[in-house]
Design an enzyme around this catalytic site. Structure first.
Site, mmCIF file in Angstrom:
data_model
loop_
_atom_site.group_PDB
_atom_site.id
_atom_site.type_symbol
_atom_site.label_atom_id
_atom_site.label_comp_id
_atom_site.label_asym_id
_atom_site.label_seq_id
_atom_site.Cartn_x
_atom_site.Cartn_y
_atom_site.Cartn_z
ATOM 1 N N LYS A 124 0.895 -1.121 -0.094
ATOM 2 C CA LYS A 124 -0.094 0.016 0.088
ATOM 3 C C LYS A 124 0.776 1.021 -0.087
ATOM 4 O O LYS A 124 0.598 2.154 -0.641
ATOM 5 C CB LYS A 124 -0.733 -0.032 1.212
ATOM 6 C CG LYS A 124 -1.998 -1.188 0.959
ATOM 7 C CD LYS A 124 -3.102 -0.826 2.116
ATOM 8 C CE LYS A 124 -3.931 -2.191 2.208
ATOM 9 N NZ LYS A 124 -5.263 -1.981 1.917
ATOM 10 N N HIS A 243 -15.309 -3.126 7.366
ATOM 11 C CA HIS A 243 -14.383 -2.600 6.617
ATOM 12 C C HIS A 243 -14.536 -3.696 5.335
ATOM 13 O O HIS A 243 -13.596 -3.434 4.499
ATOM 14 C CB HIS A 243 -13.027 -2.183 7.067
ATOM 15 C CG HIS A 243 -12.979 -1.254 7.975
ATOM 16 N ND1 HIS A 243 -13.713 -0.130 7.903
ATOM 17 C CD2 HIS A 243 -12.256 -1.127 9.290
ATOM 18 C CE1 HIS A 243 -13.437 0.780 8.957
ATOM 19 N NE2 HIS A 243 -12.645 -0.215 9.806
ATOM 20 N N ARG A 300 -6.777 -7.907 -9.928
ATOM 21 C CA ARG A 300 -7.319 -9.179 -10.230
ATOM 22 C C ARG A 300 -8.701 -8.715 -10.684
ATOM 23 O O ARG A 300 -9.266 -7.665 -10.351
ATOM 24 C CB ARG A 300 -7.546 -10.012 -9.076
ATOM 25 C CG ARG A 300 -7.784 -9.287 -7.867
ATOM 26 C CD ARG A 300 -7.912 -10.341 -6.467
ATOM 27 N NE ARG A 300 -8.123 -9.539 -5.433
ATOM 28 C CZ ARG A 300 -9.231 -8.828 -4.978
ATOM 29 N NH1 ARG A 300 -10.335 -9.015 -5.714
ATOM 30 N NH2 ARG A 300 -9.146 -8.450 -3.889
#
Ligand code: ADP
Length: 512
Positions: A124, A243, A300
């Site tokens: 990230k 989340h 993906r």
């Protein structure tokens, strides 16, 4: 833009996955005239994806790290079976850059982006750097990992509380901690680091500004080998629990043509910046002022891809196969049309009336809904056993409607018709969301589920329905026993078009 002609993109493809996504990919292959090789673990011997594929090979025992995560075993099957390409689906090895590299090194096409893009977007912090350099707005925060509590305290002051501690190599919502008060920072840091180490084998964490009540809106992108990159519109994914997405829809109720153009351009920029190819998703958080920020890129096919298919009319899975085989994108950006509205509800084998506890057992009775505009992408049949070994998502119910209200009404009707016994699911929760006034009005954000629902109410309201379903199931069992039939049994693998022989060869093969 079209280059390649001919009816078949590949002759034979291996699907390195299980469950609904393996079934989805197998179907796309068969429609394109491509032969399929499934892989399976010992407990999946009789599963739907094994039954549907032309050939199937055993790769190991039930635990995923002994089967579906065994890149070596899967690659060996791919070579033995002479496949031309591997489709990884989502989860398992789909975002494993090393595996993608090994597949390509063996002269087999990886149906996905280059390993370099998977690697870059897998971190990230690295992804944030690349996006910032490309001029894509990112959530304010650090681009490097944060080491000491002192450094974190200083950075948190600069960013401004509340902050979110995140695992650099994270996913699935793990390793995240919201910190609203500086006195809680040190312990949250420690906890996040420990969780990240356990889940991802890396203690690297970083800080982001915690945005209050944002919406999660993501863009589907596609890039071909010829250098064309387009987006296929957005998906609204703000209905989340812990989340993690529960309901997705397309288009987003708050999207305007102007915002779509700006966010879409940023998504395309993001894909270009990391040298992307094939299908990907660029996730953004959008605040109440309409500012958007890059969150991460998933390299993906996404679980929620069907809602994009329903409103664009494009089969994303088939497009993945075509792009991987060298075809160019079939449309240019200005040719994209979004028609109507689509909603997906994820059906998990979780007891939503008991704090969403994972539920295992045998599906004793199953009758999914159908009718105009209703699609179910499922990986299970009546009689199948839901085990503890894999993701509890067993199916996805997708509806299309001419507009958002019709789509919600259709989802409501479809969830009302859904009959499944033997395992508890999240279906009752879906019914409640469809009735919720804020959801119906399109007025929600990522904290909607936690804010709108308390489990006590959920239980009380669905209790009556559950009783009816249990009585119906008991009556049915009694009725079948009366006819000398046993309760539903798992389906067995049937040979089709001479493929049984291959399956047996595969099953006997020692893969270690
Ligand atoms: P993961 O990869 O673990 O799923 P993501 O970065 O994709 O994590 O975020 C998942 C969800 O967490 C988002 O959809 C959103 O609801 C919440 N979230 C993540 N980052 C932030 C943030 N900076 N502010 C507010 N919510 C956030």
């Amino acid at each position: 833009m079209t280059t390649k002609t001919g009816s078949s993109v590949f002759d034979k493809v291996l699907i390195a996955n299980r469950g609904e996504i393996a079934v989805r990919i197998i179907r796309a292959c068969h429609e394109l005239g491509v032969r399929t090789v499934a892989v399976y673990s010992e407990i999946d011997r009789d599963s739907l994806h094994v039954q549907l594929a032309h050939e199937a090979c055993l790769i190991g025992p039930a635990p995923a790290n002994e089967s579906y995560l065994r890149g070596d075993a899967i690659l060996r099957v791919a070579k033995e079976q002479g496949v031309q390409a591997v489709h990884p689906g989502y989860g398992f090895l789909s975002e494993n850059a090393d595996f993608a590299e090994q597949v390509e090194a063996a002269g087999i096409t990886w149906i996905g982006p280059p390993a370099s893009a998977i690697r870059a977007m897998g971190s990230k912090t690295e992804a944030r750097k690349i996006m910032r350099d490309a001029g894509v707005p990112v959530v304010p925060g650090t681009e490097d990992g944060v080491e000491s509590p002192e450094e974190a305290a200083q950075l948190a002051e600069t960013i401004g509380y509340p902050i979110l501690i995140k695992a650099a190599m994270g996913g699935g919502g793990k390793g995240m901690r919201i910190v609203r008060d500086k006195r809680d920072l040190a312990s949250a840091l420690e906890g996040a680091r420990r969780e990240s180490m356990n889940a991802f084998g890396s203690p690297l964490i970083y800080l982001e500004k915690y945005l209050e009540k944002p919406r999660h809106i993501e863009f589907q992108v596609f890039a071909d080998h010829q250098g064309n990159v387009i987006h296929l519109g957005e998906r609204e994914c703000s209905i989340q629990r812990r989340h993690q997405k529960v309901i997705e829809e397309a288009p987003s109720p708050v999207m305007t043509p102007e915002l779509r153009e700006r966010m879409g351009n940023s998504a395309v920029e993001a894909a270009r910046a990391c040298g992307y190819r094939n299908a990907g998703t660029v996730e953004f958080l959008v605040d109440r002022q309409g500012n958007y920020y890059f969150l991460e890129m998933n390299t993906r096919l996404q679980v929620e891809h069907p809602v994009t298919e329903m409103v664009t009319g494009i089969d994303l899975c088939q497009l993945q196969l075509k792009i991987a085989s060298g075809e160019s994108l079939p449309l240019e950006q200005h040719q994209l049309t979004i028609r109507g509205h689509a909603i997906e509800f994820r059906i998990y084998s979780e007891d939503c009336l008991n704090n969403f506890l994972p539920f295992t057992g045998r599906i004793r009775y199953l009758r999914p809904p159908d009718g105009f505009g209703v699609r179910e992408d499922s990986g299970v049949r009546e009689g199948d056993e839901i085990s503890i070994h894999y993701d509890p998502m067993i199916s996805k119910l997708i509806v299309w409607g001419a507009d958002r209200e019709s789509a919600i009404n259709r989802m409501s009707r479809a969830l009302g018709e859904y009959r499944i016994t033997g395992v508890r699911t999240t279906i009752p929760f879906g019914r409640l969301v469809m009735k919720n006034p804020a959801f119906r009005a399109g007025e929600f954000d990522t904290s909607f589920v936690e804010r709108e629902f308390d489990l006590e109410n959920l239980q009380a309201r669905e209790h009556a329905w559950q009783k009816v379903a249990a009585v119906a199931a008991a009556w049915r069992r009694h009725h079948e026993r009366g006819k000398g039939r046993h309760e539903a049994e798992p389906h067995t693998v049937q040979d089709k078009s001479g493929s049984g022989q291959w399956k047996d060869v595969g099953r006997r093969a020692a893969l270690r």
